[in-house]
Design a protein around this motif. Structure first.
Motif, mmCIF file in Angstrom:
data_model
loop_
_atom_site.group_PDB
_atom_site.id
_atom_site.type_symbol
_atom_site.label_atom_id
_atom_site.label_comp_id
_atom_site.label_asym_id
_atom_site.label_seq_id
_atom_site.Cartn_x
_atom_site.Cartn_y
_atom_site.Cartn_z
ATOM 1 N N SER A 189 7.686 14.967 32.623
ATOM 2 C CA SER A 189 8.011 16.091 33.506
ATOM 3 C C SER A 189 8.740 15.642 34.764
ATOM 4 O O SER A 189 9.316 16.459 35.475
ATOM 5 N N VAL A 190 8.701 14.359 35.086
ATOM 6 C CA VAL A 190 9.476 13.813 36.201
ATOM 7 C C VAL A 190 10.257 12.612 35.675
ATOM 8 O O VAL A 190 9.923 12.035 34.634
ATOM 9 N N ASN A 191 11.288 12.241 36.398
ATOM 10 C CA ASN A 191 12.065 11.073 35.994
ATOM 11 C C ASN A 191 12.196 10.113 37.174
ATOM 12 O O ASN A 191 11.997 10.504 38.333
ATOM 13 N N PRO A 192 12.523 8.856 36.938
ATOM 14 C CA PRO A 192 12.565 7.863 38.009
ATOM 15 C C PRO A 192 13.521 8.210 39.141
ATOM 16 O O PRO A 192 13.194 7.995 40.317
ATOM 17 N N VAL A 193 14.682 8.761 38.823
ATOM 18 C CA VAL A 193 15.642 9.113 39.873
ATOM 19 C C VAL A 193 15.063 10.205 40.775
ATOM 20 O O VAL A 193 15.230 10.179 41.997
ATOM 21 N N GLY A 194 14.350 11.154 40.180
ATOM 22 C CA GLY A 194 13.711 12.197 40.969
ATOM 23 C C GLY A 194 12.613 11.655 41.870
ATOM 24 O O GLY A 194 12.410 12.147 42.983
ATOM 25 N N VAL A 195 11.916 10.612 41.402
ATOM 26 C CA VAL A 195 10.885 9.988 42.239
ATOM 27 C C VAL A 195 11.516 9.324 43.454
ATOM 28 O O VAL A 195 11.006 9.435 44.573
ATOM 29 N N HIS A 196 12.631 8.640 43.259
ATOM 30 C CA HIS A 196 13.341 8.023 44.389
ATOM 31 C C HIS A 196 13.769 9.079 45.399
ATOM 32 O O HIS A 196 13.596 8.903 46.620
ATOM 33 N N ALA A 197 14.304 10.178 44.905
ATOM 34 C CA ALA A 197 14.721 11.254 45.805
ATOM 35 C C ALA A 197 13.533 11.825 46.578
ATOM 36 O O ALA A 197 13.645 12.173 47.761
ATOM 37 N N GLU A 198 12.371 11.900 45.921
ATOM 38 C CA GLU A 198 11.172 12.431 46.587
ATOM 39 C C GLU A 198 10.667 11.473 47.659
ATOM 40 O O GLU A 198 10.175 11.916 48.701
ATOM 41 N N VAL A 199 10.774 10.165 47.415
ATOM 42 C CA VAL A 199 10.396 9.195 48.438
ATOM 43 C C VAL A 199 11.221 9.427 49.700
ATOM 44 O O VAL A 199 10.695 9.460 50.816
ATOM 45 N N LEU A 200 12.529 9.599 49.531
ATOM 46 C CA LEU A 200 13.401 9.838 50.681
ATOM 47 C C LEU A 200 13.102 11.178 51.335
ATOM 48 O O LEU A 200 13.143 11.301 52.563
ATOM 49 N N ARG A 201 12.788 12.204 50.518
ATOM 50 C CA ARG A 201 12.488 13.518 51.083
ATOM 51 C C ARG A 201 11.230 13.455 51.948
ATOM 52 O O ARG A 201 11.194 14.000 53.058
ATOM 53 N N GLN A 202 10.198 12.776 51.451
ATOM 54 C CA GLN A 202 8.971 12.654 52.223
ATOM 55 C C GLN A 202 9.181 11.823 53.488
ATOM 56 O O GLN A 202 8.482 11.989 54.479
ATOM 57 N N ASN A 203 10.158 10.933 53.433
ATOM 58 C CA ASN A 203 10.427 10.037 54.554
ATOM 59 C C ASN A 203 11.336 10.664 55.603
ATOM 60 O O ASN A 203 11.512 10.102 56.686
ATOM 61 N N ALA A 204 11.895 11.830 55.282
ATOM 62 C CA ALA A 204 12.927 12.421 56.144
ATOM 63 C C ALA A 204 12.403 12.856 57.503
ATOM 64 O O ALA A 204 13.176 12.984 58.454
ATOM 65 N N GLY A 205 11.125 13.081 57.631
ATOM 66 C CA GLY A 205 10.573 13.521 58.910
ATOM 67 C C GLY A 205 10.284 12.360 59.832
ATOM 68 O O GLY A 205 11.182 11.675 60.324
ATOM 69 N N GLN A 206 9.016 12.110 60.067
ATOM 70 C CA GLN A 206 8.623 11.038 60.972
ATOM 71 C C GLN A 206 8.493 9.688 60.295
ATOM 72 O O GLN A 206 8.217 8.678 60.949
ATOM 73 N N GLY A 207 8.701 9.631 58.994
ATOM 74 C CA GLY A 207 8.582 8.379 58.277
ATOM 75 C C GLY A 207 7.238 8.247 57.581
ATOM 76 O O GLY A 207 6.344 9.077 57.742
ATOM 77 N N TYR A 208 7.096 7.181 56.808
ATOM 78 C CA TYR A 208 5.864 6.946 56.053
ATOM 79 C C TYR A 208 4.950 6.031 56.860
ATOM 80 O O TYR A 208 5.362 4.935 57.279
ATOM 81 N N PRO A 209 3.690 6.428 57.098
ATOM 82 C CA PRO A 209 2.773 5.620 57.911
ATOM 83 C C PRO A 209 2.172 4.468 57.104
ATOM 84 O O PRO A 209 1.026 4.526 56.659
ATOM 85 N N GLY A 210 2.925 3.411 56.931
ATOM 86 C CA GLY A 210 2.456 2.278 56.156
ATOM 87 C C GLY A 210 1.418 1.456 56.889
ATOM 88 O O GLY A 210 1.360 1.448 58.122
ATOM 89 N N VAL A 211 0.588 0.735 56.131
ATOM 90 C CA VAL A 211 -0.418 -0.138 56.726
ATOM 91 C C VAL A 211 0.250 -1.232 57.556
ATOM 92 O O VAL A 211 -0.252 -1.634 58.603
ATOM 93 N N ALA A 212 1.413 -1.724 57.108
ATOM 94 C CA ALA A 212 2.129 -2.776 57.820
ATOM 95 C C ALA A 212 3.122 -2.230 58.837
ATOM 96 O O ALA A 212 3.931 -2.984 59.380
ATOM 97 N N GLY A 213 3.065 -0.943 59.104
ATOM 98 C CA GLY A 213 3.943 -0.346 60.102
ATOM 99 C C GLY A 213 4.703 0.842 59.559
ATOM 100 O O GLY A 213 4.797 1.060 58.344
ATOM 101 N N LEU A 214 5.253 1.630 60.465
ATOM 102 C CA LEU A 214 6.008 2.822 60.097
ATOM 103 C C LEU A 214 7.234 2.446 59.265
ATOM 104 O O LEU A 214 7.962 1.509 59.598
ATOM 105 N N ILE A 215 7.478 3.207 58.184
ATOM 106 C CA ILE A 215 8.633 2.970 57.315
ATOM 107 C C ILE A 215 9.523 4.201 57.377
ATOM 108 O O ILE A 215 9.105 5.298 57.003
#
Length: 559
Positions: A484-510
């Motif tokens: 139901s999902v494909n790898p290219v769509g997952v990459h696009a979703e990573v960027l979409r989620q990151n478009a705001g304030q970024g991803y709060p990673g354990v090793a720092g903001l991404i």
């Protein structure tokens, strides 16, 4: 009734003119003597043919597999022996564990932990009636081929990155059984060989895996920035698999794939960090730079060292008064007592020899030795550190200073940072890492790359969970369909989620820009060790650049 005739071969009459070579029989007749069977029907031939076939099969197997590298009908495994004798390919089960070299027990142990958790994830998914999202991530690294001493762990980076992925997998397994939206993770471990020189072959195998298995949605790892790594990125881009690299930092690696994202700051940021430290803290203008590349490599092939040296040239300009390649055995007595910045811009594998060469300085060592982030692999080897000079402090670049044991414990005590507090509880667990990390009763520190690989894995997992939530919005209890999902769509979703304030990673903001796979203002720090042989004492942060979180500034300054 028709009378049956005896077979004509029952008797043979001898004609008078025939030569009789045997004793005559009575009445001019002799018993029939059957002719010899044809050579191809003789009894010895089937056995001989079997031996020939077994020998030929053995030669073919030996050419394709070898000790520690074998086919199996268990799990998903595809391996072959490369020209160097290394086992190249991938595995998702304990039927194939990479690297049987002596002294690499911890590398094998984390693979076995991952494979056990693969089985557990499959069982949980089946018990959930397949409602939870289920994805497969591939770890692609250099799991064989390094020359190693008995007291040296040559695969620290790879082992730590696998530990980070295992931690993400473990965290997902601990989710509530009723959490239908929480993903489950299977990990395939893949080996591209020493310096990733067989990465193209490994990628070809992974392409077949991705074609047959729709749960394969991304790749984590790649370990070293080299031309072979860049080639693997281009091939993975053609396959359509996104890559999240925990530690690659050569400048513009993202030019090789539109589906590439890196977790660590690029080398250009590392150069700015070192320059700011030299100016603000050390108060020195002049610098000596030594670089190394591994045997059989060069500045052109080694993109990490090559872009780092180029960046230093551009940033420091004429302030670099010495720029040399250092080779094993070369003396460094000219650096004794040097008051400026002495910067090591090479690979960790030569840093041990570099420090040994500085032992000749005795009580007059260089005053300000700073090393690049590759040196943290050396710092993770207690056996190597024992021979270092005890009066030569080392400051080195860290990509994960916000995920040290001290910082994680402080976050847990404050109760204001759920991501780091949860990460700490996972790595302290009895049934995950061996040995557990960051326990008050243990000296085992969390490795530099554990949190970075954890962040990379969780970014992909959260993207899949977000896509699943939108797909199953009408019926959250609907079964998960892997295609139901494909790898290219997952990459696009990573960027979409990151478009705001970024991803709060354990090793720092991404945080990424839409047109780049390099993070923006990613946290980098300088860690200092006063006595290198003292492995019991944790390094101390002395300087940093980049943002710690979305609310923090990105300026450089002392810790």
């Amino acid at each position: 009734m028709r009378r049956l005739r005896r077979p004509a071969t029952w008797l043979v009459a001898l004609r008078p003119d025939e030569t009789d070579t045997g004793p005559p029989s009575r009445g001019g007749l002799r018993p029939f003597s059957a002719p010899d069977p044809p050579w191809w029907s003789r009894r010895f031939l089937p056995a001989a043919l079997c031996l020939v076939l077994v020998a030929a099969l053995g030669l073919w197997v030996a050419s394709r597999w070898g000790p520690g590298c074998h086919p199996t009908l268990t799990g998903q495994v595809s391996v072959e022996v490369a020209a160097s004798g290394e086992c190249v390919g991938y595995s998702d089960s304990a039927a194939q564990v990479f690297n049987n070299d002596p002294g690499q027990d911890r590398l094998r142990t984390v693979q076995e932990r991952i494979f056990a958790q693969n089985r557990a994830a499959e069982e949980v998914w089946q018990r959930s009636d397949r409602r939870r999202p289920f994805l497969t991530l591939v770890y692609l690294g250099t799991l064989t081929g390094n020359r190693t001493r008995a007291d040296e762990e040559s695969y620290v980076s790879e082992r730590e990155e696998l530990e980070g992925m295992a931690t993400a997998q473990y965290a997902l397994l601990k989710e509530s059984a009723g959490a239908d939206g929480a993903a489950l993770l299977r990990i395939v471990v893949a080996n591209g060989g020493r310096q990733m020189i067989y990465a193209d072959r490994a990628v070809a195998m992974l392409a077949e895996l991705a074609k047959d298995d729709p749960t394969v949605l991304g790749v984590v790892g790649l370990v070293e920035s080299r031309t072979s790594t860049a080639r693997a990125l281009r091939e993975l881009n053609q396959v359509g698999l996104p890559v999240l690299a925990p530690t690659l930092s050569a400048d513009r690696m993202d030019a090789n794939s539109r589906l590439y994202l890196q977790i660590s700051a690029p080398n250009k940021d590392q150069v700015k960090l070192v320059d700011a430290y030299a100016k603000q803290v050390l108060k020195v203008d002049e610098a000596h730079v030594f670089y190394t590349t591994l045997e059989g490599s060069s500045l052109t092939e080694d993109l990490y060292v090559g872009t780092l040296v180029d960046g230093l040239r551009q940033q420091f300009g004429p302030r670099i008064t010495r720029l040399d390649e250092w080779r094993t055995g070369q003396r460094l007595t000219d650096e004794c007592g040097y008051p400026g910045l002495l910067f090591y811009a090479g690979r960790w594998s030569e840093f041990d020899g570099f420090l040994r060469a500085l032992r000749e300085c005795g009580g007059n060592p260089p005053r300000h030795l700073v090393a690049d982030d590759s040196a943290n692999r050396y710092m993770a080897n207690p056996g190597l550190r024992a021979a270092a000079p005890g009066n030569l402090p080392v400051t080195y670049v860290s990509k994960a200073s916000l995920a040290t044991c001290a910082v994680l414990r402080a976050a847990q005590d404050r109760r204001d940072d759920d991501a780091r507090a949860s990460f700490l509880s996972w790595i302290q667990a009895d049934d995950l890492l061996d040995p557990p990390r960051c326990r008050p009763s243990s000296e085992e520190q969390v490795g530099e790359r554990v949190s970075l690989a954890y962040d990379a894995s969780m970014m992909l997992v959260r993207a899949v969970e977000s896509l699943a939530a939108r797909l199953h919005h009408a019926d959250p209890r609907q079964r998960w369909e892997p295609d139901s999902v494909n790898p290219v769509g997952v990459h696009a979703e990573v960027l979409r989620q990151n478009a705001g304030q970024g991803y709060p990673g354990v090793a720092g903001l991404i945080r990424f820009t839409p047109d780049s796979g390099e993070p923006v203002d990613k946290r980098l720090a300088l860690m200092r060790v006063e006595r290198v042989p003292d492995v019991a004492r944790a390094p101390v942060e002395v300087f940093h650049c980049g943002a710690a979180d979305a609310a923090g500034p990105a300026a450089c300054g002392p810790a």
